[in-house]
Design an enzyme around this catalytic site. Structure first.
Site, PDB file in Angstrom:
ATOM      1  N   CYS A 138       0.782  -1.284  -0.292  1.00  0.00           N
ATOM      2  CA  CYS A 138       0.167   0.146  -0.585  1.00  0.00           C
ATOM      3  C   CYS A 138       0.523   1.070  -0.506  1.00  0.00           C
ATOM      4  O   CYS A 138       0.160   2.345   0.198  1.00  0.00           O
ATOM      5  CB  CYS A 138      -0.975   0.130   1.131  1.00  0.00           C
ATOM      6  SG  CYS A 138      -2.127  -1.362   1.101  1.00  0.00           S
ATOM      7  N   HIS A 196      -3.344   6.783   2.286  1.00  0.00           N
ATOM      8  CA  HIS A 196      -3.330   6.203   1.720  1.00  0.00           C
ATOM      9  C   HIS A 196      -5.038   5.959   2.049  1.00  0.00           C
ATOM     10  O   HIS A 196      -4.833   6.348   3.496  1.00  0.00           O
ATOM     11  CB  HIS A 196      -2.479   4.632   2.174  1.00  0.00           C
ATOM     12  CG  HIS A 196      -2.740   3.586   2.298  1.00  0.00           C
ATOM     13  ND1 HIS A 196      -3.816   2.811   1.022  1.00  0.00           N
ATOM     14  CD2 HIS A 196      -3.075   2.337   2.656  1.00  0.00           C
ATOM     15  CE1 HIS A 196      -4.134   1.499   1.083  1.00  0.00           C
ATOM     16  NE2 HIS A 196      -3.790   1.403   2.163  1.00  0.00           N
ATOM     17  N   ASN A 239     -10.471  -0.405   0.516  1.00  0.00           N
ATOM     18  CA  ASN A 239      -9.061   0.023   0.045  1.00  0.00           C
ATOM     19  C   ASN A 239      -8.506  -0.943  -1.422  1.00  0.00           C
ATOM     20  O   ASN A 239      -8.257  -1.960  -1.930  1.00  0.00           O
ATOM     21  CB  ASN A 239      -8.504  -0.734   1.520  1.00  0.00           C
ATOM     22  CG  ASN A 239      -6.574  -0.906   1.248  1.00  0.00           C
ATOM     23  OD1 ASN A 239      -6.149  -0.178   0.571  1.00  0.00           O
ATOM     24  ND2 ASN A 239      -6.113  -1.389   2.080  1.00  0.00           N
TER      25      ASN A 239
END
Length: 333
Positions: free
Chosen positions: A112, A255, A285
């Site tokens: 990520c 993020h 996500n």
């Protein structure tokens, strides 16, 4: 040393939208349970007609169009992904689909944190004068590696891609004002997409390991504690490095992992909630895709304006985390 100009953005998401109510038909959960704990209402999932490569290429093409570039002018394509279509690398296929035949293309894997790590990496090629233009793409198709019967993790992830076109510019116009990158493998076991292996006979008396991958494994509490501790800390360090006051930040672009993490980080930094960019509700996500996807959305709807200052941080498996102070100089809305 040259500066870096952020020139254009792009994004692509799958057509299939899976709502929280849809998921409640498969696992024991509810829209209220998911929203309260994550801020997520829906996610996009690639079907058999879509792939990591097709999403990445679509996002990349849009970024080039928004920048006003011909694909042949690109020197470098960096694809941040942990879920390539080919373990040998998907960036060259993206290069071919985009038509950027002059560009060197390769994958970078940092989960990520991948987009931010890739943006900083690409910038170094441009700063030295070795290259002039780069396309940085963050894309993941983690739906392939989710255990859809595990309600703790299946509610979190979606598929998507985002891209940013950057080029070298005079140092006084630099759009990457500072960065910090960190890794800590000692804590990495709390978030994994780990290899599996089984013994397979190769020849009589000789064997080898036949490989594969387990579904995503996560200790949610440990990941949350890591994020709310390290993200504000690294951003505070970056702001100190660049002599930047939190009040001068126009947007906080983190993020998109969990709304609770976004809120906690903003509070610890003293940044107002209306400066926190979030599209978690719509996409969940998307790993390396979250930052460029959110950036493109905010540029396209006019929230981010040319010249504005963006504090960004990526964090995730590895463990890895980083931060960058950016100034947008591309087209808006």
């Amino acid at each position: 040393m040259k500066g870096i100009r952020l020139c254009g953005s792009g994004a692509a998401v799958p057509r299939l939208r899976i709502s929280n109510d849809d998921l409640s038909g498969r696992v024991e959960t509810s829209d209220e349970w998911i929203r309260t704990r994550t801020g997520i209402a829906a996610r996009r999932v690639a079907d058999e007609s879509e792939s990591l490569t097709s999403l990445a290429a679509a996002a990349g093409k849009q970024a080039l169009e928004r920048a006003g570039w011909d694909a042949s002018s690109v020197d470098l394509i960096l694809l941040a992904t942990s879920s390539p279509d080919d373990l040998f690398g998907s960036a060259p296929k993206v290069q071919a689909l985009i038509g950027a035949g002059s560009a060197v293309a390769f994958d970078l894997t940092a989960a990520c944190s991948g987009f931010l790590f890739s943006l900083v990496t690409a910038a170094q090629y441009l700063r030295t004068g070795a290259m002039t233009r780069a396309l940085v793409i963050g894309a993941d198709q983690l739906s392939r590696w989710v255990d859809w019967d595990d309600r703790r993790s299946c509610v979190l992830f979606g598929d998507g891609a985002g891209a940013v076109a950057i080029e070298a510019c005079p140092a006084e116009n630099d759009g990457l004002l500072g960065f910090r990158l960190n890794s800590d493998g000692a804590r990495g076991d709390c978030l994994t997409l780990a290899q599996t292996s089984e013994r397979a006979e190769l020849l009589p008396g000789m064997s080898h390991q036949r490989g594969g991958y387990a579904p995503i494994g996560m200790n949610g509490q440990e990941v949350y504690k890591f994020a709310v501790r390290e993200v504000p800390a690294i951003l505070k360090q970056l702001l100190a490095d660049t002599n930047t006051e939190p009040a001068s930040i126009d947007w906080l672009l983190l993020h998109q992992a969990n709304q609770r993490i976004l809120d906690a980080a903003a509070e610890r930094l003293g940044i107002a909630a209306d400066k926190v960019l979030s599209n978690l509700a719509n996409y969940g996500n998307t790993s390396a895709g979250t930052i460029p996807l959110m950036l493109h959305e905010a540029v396209s709807d006019g929230r981010i304006q040319s010249g504005q200052l963006i504090a960004s941080s990526g964090f995730g498996a590895g463990l890895s985390w980083g931060a960058a102070l950016l100034r947008w100089d591309g087209p808006t809305s």
